[in-house]
Design a protein around this motif. Structure first.
Motif, mmCIF file in Angstrom:
data_model
loop_
_atom_site.group_PDB
_atom_site.id
_atom_site.type_symbol
_atom_site.label_atom_id
_atom_site.label_comp_id
_atom_site.label_asym_id
_atom_site.label_seq_id
_atom_site.Cartn_x
_atom_site.Cartn_y
_atom_site.Cartn_z
ATOM 1 N N ALA A 280 -20.212 116.383 105.912
ATOM 2 C CA ALA A 280 -21.242 115.841 105.026
ATOM 3 C C ALA A 280 -21.065 116.384 103.601
ATOM 4 O O ALA A 280 -21.219 115.646 102.624
ATOM 5 N N LYS A 281 -20.728 117.661 103.495
ATOM 6 C CA LYS A 281 -20.497 118.255 102.167
ATOM 7 C C LYS A 281 -19.263 117.638 101.500
ATOM 8 O O LYS A 281 -19.241 117.445 100.287
ATOM 9 N N LEU A 282 -18.252 117.332 102.289
ATOM 10 C CA LEU A 282 -17.049 116.684 101.768
ATOM 11 C C LEU A 282 -17.401 115.333 101.158
ATOM 12 O O LEU A 282 -16.966 115.007 100.045
ATOM 13 N N LEU A 283 -18.214 114.553 101.863
ATOM 14 C CA LEU A 283 -18.628 113.263 101.322
ATOM 15 C C LEU A 283 -19.452 113.465 100.057
ATOM 16 O O LEU A 283 -19.255 112.760 99.070
ATOM 17 N N GLY A 284 -20.351 114.437 100.076
ATOM 18 C CA GLY A 284 -21.152 114.726 98.883
ATOM 19 C C GLY A 284 -20.291 115.052 97.680
ATOM 20 O O GLY A 284 -20.552 114.583 96.576
ATOM 21 N N ALA A 285 -19.238 115.835 97.905
ATOM 22 C CA ALA A 285 -18.321 116.182 96.811
ATOM 23 C C ALA A 285 -17.574 114.941 96.320
ATOM 24 O O ALA A 285 -17.359 114.771 95.110
ATOM 25 N N ALA A 286 -17.185 114.069 97.238
ATOM 26 C CA ALA A 286 -16.464 112.851 96.849
ATOM 27 C C ALA A 286 -17.364 111.915 96.038
ATOM 28 O O ALA A 286 -16.880 111.181 95.176
ATOM 29 N N LEU A 287 -18.659 111.949 96.307
ATOM 30 C CA LEU A 287 -19.598 111.057 95.613
ATOM 31 C C LEU A 287 -20.269 111.701 94.404
ATOM 32 O O LEU A 287 -21.084 111.054 93.741
ATOM 33 N N GLU A 288 -19.920 112.939 94.130
ATOM 34 C CA GLU A 288 -20.540 113.642 93.007
ATOM 35 C C GLU A 288 -20.358 112.855 91.708
ATOM 36 O O GLU A 288 -19.261 112.407 91.373
ATOM 37 N N GLY A 289 -21.477 112.658 91.011
ATOM 38 C CA GLY A 289 -21.444 111.941 89.740
ATOM 39 C C GLY A 289 -21.459 110.429 89.879
ATOM 40 O O GLY A 289 -21.514 109.719 88.875
ATOM 41 N N ARG A 290 -21.420 109.927 91.094
ATOM 42 C CA ARG A 290 -21.457 108.481 91.304
ATOM 43 C C ARG A 290 -22.914 108.023 91.276
ATOM 44 O O ARG A 290 -23.808 108.734 91.718
ATOM 45 N N MET B 158 -31.918 115.944 101.711
ATOM 46 C CA MET B 158 -31.106 114.721 101.667
ATOM 47 C C MET B 158 -31.778 113.624 100.853
ATOM 48 O O MET B 158 -31.108 112.709 100.376
ATOM 49 N N ARG B 159 -33.073 113.707 100.676
ATOM 50 C CA ARG B 159 -33.785 112.680 99.910
ATOM 51 C C ARG B 159 -33.425 112.720 98.431
ATOM 52 O O ARG B 159 -33.700 111.771 97.698
ATOM 53 N N ASP B 160 -32.787 113.797 98.004
ATOM 54 C CA ASP B 160 -32.332 113.902 96.618
ATOM 55 C C ASP B 160 -30.943 113.304 96.415
ATOM 56 O O ASP B 160 -30.477 113.195 95.281
ATOM 57 N N TYR B 161 -30.261 112.940 97.504
ATOM 58 C CA TYR B 161 -28.916 112.373 97.396
ATOM 59 C C TYR B 161 -28.976 111.004 96.723
ATOM 60 O O TYR B 161 -29.959 110.275 96.860
ATOM 61 N N SER B 162 -27.905 110.641 96.068
ATOM 62 C CA SER B 162 -27.829 109.328 95.425
ATOM 63 C C SER B 162 -27.302 108.263 96.386
ATOM 64 O O SER B 162 -27.021 107.142 95.975
ATOM 65 N N TYR B 163 -27.187 108.598 97.654
ATOM 66 C CA TYR B 163 -26.680 107.660 98.658
ATOM 67 C C TYR B 163 -27.502 107.787 99.933
ATOM 68 O O TYR B 163 -28.152 108.797 100.188
ATOM 69 N N ARG B 164 -27.447 106.746 100.700
ATOM 70 C CA ARG B 164 -28.190 106.673 101.958
ATOM 71 C C ARG B 164 -27.432 107.425 103.049
ATOM 72 O O ARG B 164 -26.213 107.307 103.161
ATOM 73 N N VAL B 165 -28.172 108.178 103.848
ATOM 74 C CA VAL B 165 -27.590 108.898 104.979
ATOM 75 C C VAL B 165 -28.280 108.400 106.243
ATOM 76 O O VAL B 165 -29.485 108.624 106.421
ATOM 77 N N LEU B 166 -27.537 107.727 107.097
ATOM 78 C CA LEU B 166 -28.073 107.316 108.385
ATOM 79 C C LEU B 166 -27.963 108.502 109.322
ATOM 80 O O LEU B 166 -26.888 109.097 109.446
ATOM 81 N N LEU B 167 -29.058 108.849 109.957
ATOM 82 C CA LEU B 167 -29.137 110.074 110.741
ATOM 83 C C LEU B 167 -29.020 109.780 112.236
ATOM 84 O O LEU B 167 -29.895 109.141 112.823
ATOM 85 N N ASP B 168 -27.943 110.257 112.824
ATOM 86 C CA ASP B 168 -27.741 110.131 114.268
ATOM 87 C C ASP B 168 -28.329 111.396 114.893
ATOM 88 O O ASP B 168 -27.625 112.370 115.146
ATOM 89 N N ARG B 169 -29.618 111.369 115.123
ATOM 90 C CA ARG B 169 -30.358 112.546 115.575
ATOM 91 C C ARG B 169 -30.050 112.946 117.009
ATOM 92 O O ARG B 169 -30.212 114.105 117.368
ATOM 93 N N GLU B 170 -29.640 112.002 117.831
ATOM 94 C CA GLU B 170 -29.425 112.287 119.245
ATOM 95 C C GLU B 170 -28.008 111.957 119.698
ATOM 96 O O GLU B 170 -27.771 111.723 120.891
ATOM 97 N N ALA B 171 -27.077 111.905 118.775
ATOM 98 C CA ALA B 171 -25.665 111.620 119.080
ATOM 99 C C ALA B 171 -25.527 110.343 119.904
ATOM 100 O O ALA B 171 -24.800 110.290 120.881
ATOM 101 N N GLN B 172 -26.197 109.295 119.469
ATOM 102 C CA GLN B 172 -26.118 108.009 120.146
ATOM 103 C C GLN B 172 -24.994 107.142 119.609
ATOM 104 O O GLN B 172 -24.481 106.289 120.312
#
Length: 155
Positions: free
Chosen positions: A56-66, A98-112
């Motif tokens: 998740a941090k890797l994706l955040g870094a890739a999207l930084e400034g977007r 996560m609500r501060d992110y500039s992108y949507r995060v779909l949360l797989d809470r139960e590994a479905q």
């Protein structure tokens, strides 16, 4: 001993059932960090999947400034497996952050959802889709490479 055998069989079954190129993704619905549901549809071109906080941090870094909507403009979405996160930590700290992110995060809470894609523990899994069918899968462990790949997707 019996418990370990069952765990081993379950892991083997999960590996065998992993989605293959040319197969249609099974439909699912997940909520995002704002509790807004999203149902997988044939319009999605790129599904990004992370099983760990490092991914998740890797994706955040890739999207930084977007800008906000960057992924959606590319018909891409991000799914995070948060099933191993303690519920209280998620509810009080992680999901509000996560609500501060500039992108949507779909949360797989139960590994479905995430397990069916055999996402690696490290990095971000990229699933290239065409009308809901898997065309290509890649794994990114470098934020710059992931950013470059996202830039190649036409908005």
């Amino acid at each position: 001993m019996k418990r370990w055998m069952l765990l081993g069989l379950a892991l083997l079954a999960a590996t065998v059932q992993a989605l293959e190129t040319g197969e249609r993704l099974a439909p699912w619905t997940l909520s995002d960090q704002f509790d807004q549901p999203y149902t997988l549809d044939d319009q999605l071109h790129v599904l990004l999947v992370a099983r760990s906080m490092d991914g998740a941090k890797l994706l955040g870094a890739a999207l930084e400034g977007r800008p906000k909507g960057y992924l959606e403009a590319r018909q891409a979405l991000f799914v995070a497996d948060i099933s191993r996160m303690p519920g209280l930590i998620g509810k009080l700290f992680a999901i509000p952050a996560m609500r501060d992110y500039s992108y949507r995060v779909l949360l797989d809470r139960e590994a479905q959802v995430v397990p069916q894609y055999a996402a690696p523990q490290e990095g971000v899994l990229w699933l290239q889709l065409d009308q809901g069918v898997l065309r290509e899968r890649k794994v990114f462990t470098d934020a710059a490479a992931l950013r470059a790949a996202l830039e190649q997707v036409a908005p």
